[in-house]
Design a protein around this motif. Structure first.
Motif, short mmCIF file in Angstrom:
data_model
loop_
_atom_site.label_atom_id
_atom_site.label_comp_id
_atom_site.label_asym_id
_atom_site.label_seq_id
_atom_site.Cartn_x
_atom_site.Cartn_y
_atom_site.Cartn_z
N VAL A 113 0.81 -1.22 0.00
CA VAL A 113 0.00 0.00 0.00
C VAL A 113 0.85 1.28 0.00
O VAL A 113 0.58 2.20 -0.77
N ILE A 114 1.87 1.32 0.87
CA ILE A 114 2.60 2.57 1.06
C ILE A 114 3.70 2.77 0.03
O ILE A 114 3.91 3.89 -0.47
N LEU A 115 4.44 1.72 -0.33
CA LEU A 115 5.53 1.89 -1.29
C LEU A 115 5.07 2.45 -2.64
O LEU A 115 5.78 3.28 -3.22
N PRO A 116 3.91 2.04 -3.18
CA PRO A 116 3.46 2.68 -4.43
C PRO A 116 3.26 4.19 -4.28
O PRO A 116 3.54 4.95 -5.22
N VAL A 117 2.82 4.65 -3.11
CA VAL A 117 2.67 6.08 -2.87
C VAL A 117 4.03 6.76 -2.85
O VAL A 117 4.24 7.82 -3.45
N LEU A 118 4.99 6.14 -2.16
CA LEU A 118 6.33 6.71 -2.09
C LEU A 118 7.00 6.72 -3.46
O LEU A 118 7.74 7.66 -3.79
N ALA A 119 6.75 5.69 -4.27
CA ALA A 119 7.32 5.66 -5.62
C ALA A 119 6.80 6.82 -6.46
O ALA A 119 7.56 7.46 -7.20
N ARG A 120 5.52 7.11 -6.32
CA ARG A 120 4.94 8.23 -7.07
C ARG A 120 5.53 9.56 -6.62
O ARG A 120 5.86 10.43 -7.45
N LEU A 121 5.69 9.72 -5.31
CA LEU A 121 6.28 10.95 -4.79
C LEU A 121 7.73 11.12 -5.24
O LEU A 121 8.18 12.23 -5.52
N ARG A 122 8.45 10.01 -5.31
CA ARG A 122 9.85 10.05 -5.75
C ARG A 122 9.94 10.51 -7.19
O ARG A 122 10.85 11.26 -7.56
N ARG A 123 9.00 10.07 -8.02
CA ARG A 123 9.00 10.53 -9.42
C ARG A 123 8.66 12.01 -9.50
O ARG A 123 9.21 12.74 -10.33
N ARG A 166 9.30 17.44 3.36
CA ARG A 166 9.42 16.06 2.90
C ARG A 166 8.45 15.14 3.64
O ARG A 166 8.01 14.12 3.10
N VAL A 167 8.12 15.51 4.88
CA VAL A 167 7.14 14.74 5.65
C VAL A 167 5.73 15.14 5.27
O VAL A 167 4.83 14.31 5.11
N ARG A 168 5.53 16.42 5.07
CA ARG A 168 4.18 16.92 4.77
C ARG A 168 3.63 16.34 3.47
O ARG A 168 2.45 16.00 3.38
N VAL A 169 4.49 16.21 2.45
CA VAL A 169 3.98 15.71 1.18
C VAL A 169 3.54 14.25 1.29
O VAL A 169 2.58 13.82 0.64
N VAL A 170 4.22 13.47 2.15
CA VAL A 170 3.83 12.08 2.35
C VAL A 170 2.52 12.01 3.12
O VAL A 170 1.62 11.23 2.79
N ILE A 171 2.39 12.83 4.16
CA ILE A 171 1.14 12.86 4.92
C ILE A 171 -0.02 13.20 4.00
O ILE A 171 -1.07 12.53 4.00
N ASP A 172 0.14 14.23 3.18
CA ASP A 172 -0.94 14.64 2.28
C ASP A 172 -1.30 13.53 1.31
O ASP A 172 -2.48 13.30 1.01
N ALA A 173 -0.29 12.81 0.81
CA ALA A 173 -0.55 11.73 -0.15
C ALA A 173 -1.27 10.57 0.52
O ALA A 173 -2.21 9.99 -0.06
N LEU A 174 -0.87 10.21 1.74
CA LEU A 174 -1.49 9.08 2.42
C LEU A 174 -2.92 9.39 2.83
O LEU A 174 -3.78 8.49 2.87
N LEU A 175 -3.19 10.66 3.14
CA LEU A 175 -4.56 11.02 3.54
C LEU A 175 -5.56 10.87 2.40
O LEU A 175 -6.77 10.87 2.64
N THR A 176 -5.09 10.75 1.17
CA THR A 176 -6.00 10.55 0.05
C THR A 176 -6.38 9.08 -0.14
O THR A 176 -7.26 8.76 -0.94
N LEU A 177 -5.69 8.17 0.59
CA LEU A 177 -5.97 6.74 0.42
C LEU A 177 -7.28 6.39 1.11
O LEU A 177 -7.68 6.99 2.10
N LYS A 178 -7.92 5.37 0.61
CA LYS A 178 -9.12 4.84 1.22
C LYS A 178 -8.91 3.36 1.47
O LYS A 178 -8.37 2.65 0.63
N GLY A 179 -9.38 2.88 2.59
CA GLY A 179 -9.25 1.46 2.89
C GLY A 179 -9.88 1.10 4.20
O GLY A 179 -10.21 1.94 5.00
#
Length: 295
Positions: free
Chosen positions: A106-116, A282-295
């Protein structure tokens, strides 16, 4: 050389493993770094490195300082970037601690997108099912499931995991499909041994609005979630797992959910990070990205 420069010299040397390698990476002279570290040791009254002619290694005191100073230096980099007007483009090393399977799936795909999106963002990802000490180990952000006990951390819930009881079609064909909780005692149970306590995780259900824990007798205990999935696929018995562990297997018909009407209440999954007035970009962008997930 001021205190912050001495700490930076120490951190660069620790990362590179020698004064010479650190000097090449920073454009400084090895002697300059060695003198800065020596002054820092003298000021602190502790030895930070074991030294040989070709390399250095951290002492226990040095290891503790290195874990803590990484966060300090990252904050300084963040402040400099913000002052330079480039705060919208996060840079630096993001250190995250993730549960193994949730992290991978779940989380690594989000981090991969942010890295790009942000090439200047570097990742230090730790996958483990135990709980790390974020402050002591210099971790920026962690993802944790269940109730949180550390009141010193900021937490934000971003998704939830449903627990599902599953078995392979072959097992159910041979042993029958249980329709009531009482029938579970007639089946082989695969249980998860929790790495934090070494205890078996009870099966959880919800019946007539009440939460119920079942402690099945089991001849198979596994301390790895993916190993538990594999055991269920092999027809070894019934296993209760987070839904994201087995979503694909259920979709392909390799596993079947049992007693779906008795699923327990979903378990919250939260982002946790050390409290601070300034949350690095660098932390804020990850928080914002994870808050868009649903599960």
């Amino acid at each position: 050389m001021n205190s912050l420069q001495q700490i930076a010299a120490f951190a660069d040397t620790a990362k590179h493993g020698s004064f010479a390698a650190a000097a090449r990476g920073t454009g400084s002279a090895p002697s300059t770094l060695a003198k800065a570290v020596g002054r820092l040791e003298g000021r602190l009254g502790v030895k930070l490195f074991h030294r040989t002619t070709r390399q250095v290694s951290l002492t226990p005191d040095g290891g503790r300082l290195f874990r803590r100073c990484q966060r300090l230096l990252a904050e300084v980099d963040e402040l400099q970037a913000e002052a330079a007007g480039v705060r919208e483009s996060p840079t630096g090393t993001l250190r995250v601690d993730l549960p193994i399977v949730l992290g991978r799936r779940v989380i690594l795909p989000v981090l991969a997108r942010l890295r790009r999106q942000h090439p200047g963002l570097e990742l230090d990802v730790r996958l483990q099912d135990g709980y790390a000490d974020l402050v002591k180990e210099g971790i920026d952000l962690a993802v944790r499931a269940g109730d949180l006990k550390d009141s010193t951390l900021v937490s934000r819930r971003f998704m939830a995991q449903a627990m599902v009881l599953v078995a392979s079609p072959a097992y159910l064909q041979e042993r029958g499909t249980p329709r009531r909780l009482e029938q579970l005692a007639q089946h082989d149970a695969l249980v998860f041994r929790m790495p934090t306590s070494g205890k078996d995780r009870p099966w959880q259900f919800r019946q007539r609005g009440r939460a119920l824990d079942v402690h099945p007798a089991s001849g198979v205990r596994i301390s790895d979630g993916e190993g538990l999935v594999q055991a269920a696929l092999l027809g070894m018995g019934l296993a209760q797992l987070p839904d994201y562990f087995v979503r694909d297997e259920i979709g392909r018909g390799e596993l079947v959910e049992v007693l779906p009407a008795l699923r327990p209440a979903p378990i919250p999954i939260s982002i946790v990070y050390p409290g601070a007035r300034l949350v690095p970009q660098r932390v804020r962008v990850v928080i914002d990205a994870l808050l868009t997930l649903k599960g």
